[in-house]
Design a protein around this motif. Structure first.
Motif, short mmCIF file in Angstrom:
data_model
loop_
_atom_site.label_atom_id
_atom_site.label_comp_id
_atom_site.label_asym_id
_atom_site.label_seq_id
_atom_site.Cartn_x
_atom_site.Cartn_y
_atom_site.Cartn_z
N GLN A 115 0.98 13.06 11.12
CA GLN A 115 -0.14 12.41 10.43
C GLN A 115 0.33 11.62 9.21
O GLN A 115 -0.18 10.53 8.94
CB GLN A 115 -1.21 13.44 10.04
CG GLN A 115 -1.91 14.06 11.23
CD GLN A 115 -2.51 13.02 12.17
OE1 GLN A 115 -3.15 12.07 11.74
NE2 GLN A 115 -2.30 13.20 13.46
N GLN A 116 1.29 12.16 8.47
CA GLN A 116 1.83 11.43 7.31
C GLN A 116 2.51 10.14 7.74
O GLN A 116 2.34 9.10 7.11
CB GLN A 116 2.83 12.30 6.56
CG GLN A 116 2.21 13.43 5.77
CD GLN A 116 3.26 14.34 5.14
OE1 GLN A 116 4.46 14.17 5.35
NE2 GLN A 116 2.82 15.31 4.38
N VAL A 117 3.27 10.20 8.82
CA VAL A 117 3.97 9.00 9.31
C VAL A 117 2.96 7.96 9.80
O VAL A 117 3.07 6.78 9.49
CB VAL A 117 4.98 9.37 10.42
CG1 VAL A 117 5.53 8.12 11.09
CG2 VAL A 117 6.11 10.21 9.85
N LEU A 118 1.96 8.40 10.55
CA LEU A 118 0.94 7.47 11.04
C LEU A 118 0.21 6.79 9.88
O LEU A 118 -0.05 5.59 9.91
CB LEU A 118 -0.05 8.19 11.94
CG LEU A 118 0.50 8.63 13.30
CD1 LEU A 118 -0.53 9.48 14.04
CD2 LEU A 118 0.93 7.44 14.14
N ALA A 119 -0.11 7.55 8.84
CA ALA A 119 -0.78 6.99 7.67
C ALA A 119 0.12 5.97 6.98
O ALA A 119 -0.35 4.91 6.54
CB ALA A 119 -1.19 8.10 6.70
N GLN A 120 1.42 6.27 6.87
CA GLN A 120 2.35 5.34 6.24
C GLN A 120 2.48 4.06 7.05
O GLN A 120 2.50 2.96 6.50
CB GLN A 120 3.73 5.99 6.06
CG GLN A 120 4.75 5.08 5.38
CD GLN A 120 4.37 4.73 3.96
OE1 GLN A 120 4.05 5.61 3.19
NE2 GLN A 120 4.40 3.46 3.62
N VAL A 121 2.56 4.19 8.37
CA VAL A 121 2.65 3.02 9.24
C VAL A 121 1.41 2.14 9.06
O VAL A 121 1.50 0.91 8.96
CB VAL A 121 2.83 3.44 10.71
CG1 VAL A 121 2.63 2.27 11.67
CG2 VAL A 121 4.21 4.07 10.92
N GLN A 122 0.24 2.78 8.99
CA GLN A 122 -1.00 2.02 8.81
C GLN A 122 -1.01 1.31 7.45
O GLN A 122 -1.39 0.14 7.35
CB GLN A 122 -2.22 2.93 8.93
CG GLN A 122 -3.54 2.19 8.87
CD GLN A 122 -3.68 1.17 9.99
OE1 GLN A 122 -3.53 1.51 11.16
NE2 GLN A 122 -3.95 -0.08 9.65
N ARG A 123 -0.59 2.02 6.38
CA ARG A 123 -0.53 1.39 5.06
C ARG A 123 0.43 0.20 5.06
O ARG A 123 0.13 -0.85 4.51
CB ARG A 123 -0.10 2.40 3.99
CG ARG A 123 -1.22 3.33 3.54
CD ARG A 123 -0.83 4.13 2.31
NE ARG A 123 0.36 4.94 2.47
CZ ARG A 123 0.37 6.18 2.95
NH1 ARG A 123 -0.76 6.77 3.31
NH2 ARG A 123 1.49 6.85 3.05
N ASP A 124 1.59 0.38 5.70
CA ASP A 124 2.56 -0.71 5.77
C ASP A 124 1.99 -1.91 6.53
O ASP A 124 2.18 -3.06 6.13
CB ASP A 124 3.86 -0.25 6.43
CG ASP A 124 4.65 0.71 5.56
OD1 ASP A 124 4.31 0.89 4.37
OD2 ASP A 124 5.62 1.31 6.08
N ALA A 125 1.29 -1.65 7.62
CA ALA A 125 0.68 -2.72 8.40
C ALA A 125 -0.40 -3.43 7.58
O ALA A 125 -0.49 -4.66 7.59
CB ALA A 125 0.09 -2.17 9.69
N ASP A 126 -1.19 -2.64 6.86
CA ASP A 126 -2.23 -3.23 6.02
C ASP A 126 -1.62 -4.10 4.91
O ASP A 126 -2.11 -5.19 4.63
CB ASP A 126 -3.11 -2.15 5.38
CG ASP A 126 -3.96 -1.42 6.41
OD1 ASP A 126 -4.09 -1.90 7.56
OD2 ASP A 126 -4.49 -0.34 6.07
N ASN A 127 -0.55 -3.61 4.30
CA ASN A 127 0.11 -4.36 3.23
C ASN A 127 0.76 -5.64 3.76
O ASN A 127 0.75 -6.67 3.09
CB ASN A 127 1.16 -3.50 2.52
CG ASN A 127 0.53 -2.41 1.69
OD1 ASN A 127 -0.63 -2.50 1.30
ND2 ASN A 127 1.29 -1.36 1.43
N ALA A 128 1.32 -5.58 4.95
CA ALA A 128 1.94 -6.77 5.54
C ALA A 128 0.88 -7.80 5.92
O ALA A 128 1.12 -9.01 5.81
CB ALA A 128 2.76 -6.37 6.77
#
Length: 92
Positions: free
Chosen positions: A67-80
């Motif tokens: 869940q932590q990794v999925l949340a980080q991936v989503q944040r990174d995608a949102d930031n990009a």
């Protein structure tokens, strides 16, 4: 039934053997890790072994890590995506 010497030896041979590893960590990270394992009722050693198993032997990652990794991936995608969206608004 009594165990024979051969039975005792077979049991001793199947017990996993371990190598000692030293890991230097910053004191604050050590404290966070220690508290997390105490709160979870686990041992630091077992947590490290679980992470190594998952990373290098294809073991299963704990759900909280997933869940932590999925949340980080989503944040990174949102930031990009955010800068691209703002660039597109200025053009017309």
């Amino acid at each position: 039934m009594n165990a024979t010497a051969g039975d005792e030896q077979a049991t001793a041979d199947t017990k996993p053997k371990f190598k000692r590893m030293t890991l230097d960590t910053p004191p604050d990270l050590h404290g966070i890790f220690k508290k997390a394992t105490v709160d979870a009722g686990t041992l630091m050693k077992d947590e490290v072994l679980m992470m190594l198993e998952a990373r290098y032997r294809g073991g299963r990652w704990p759900e909280d890590v997933v869940q932590q990794v999925l949340a980080q991936v989503q944040r990174d995608a949102d930031n990009a995506a955010a800068p691209a969206k703002s660039r597109g608004k200025g053009k017309g």
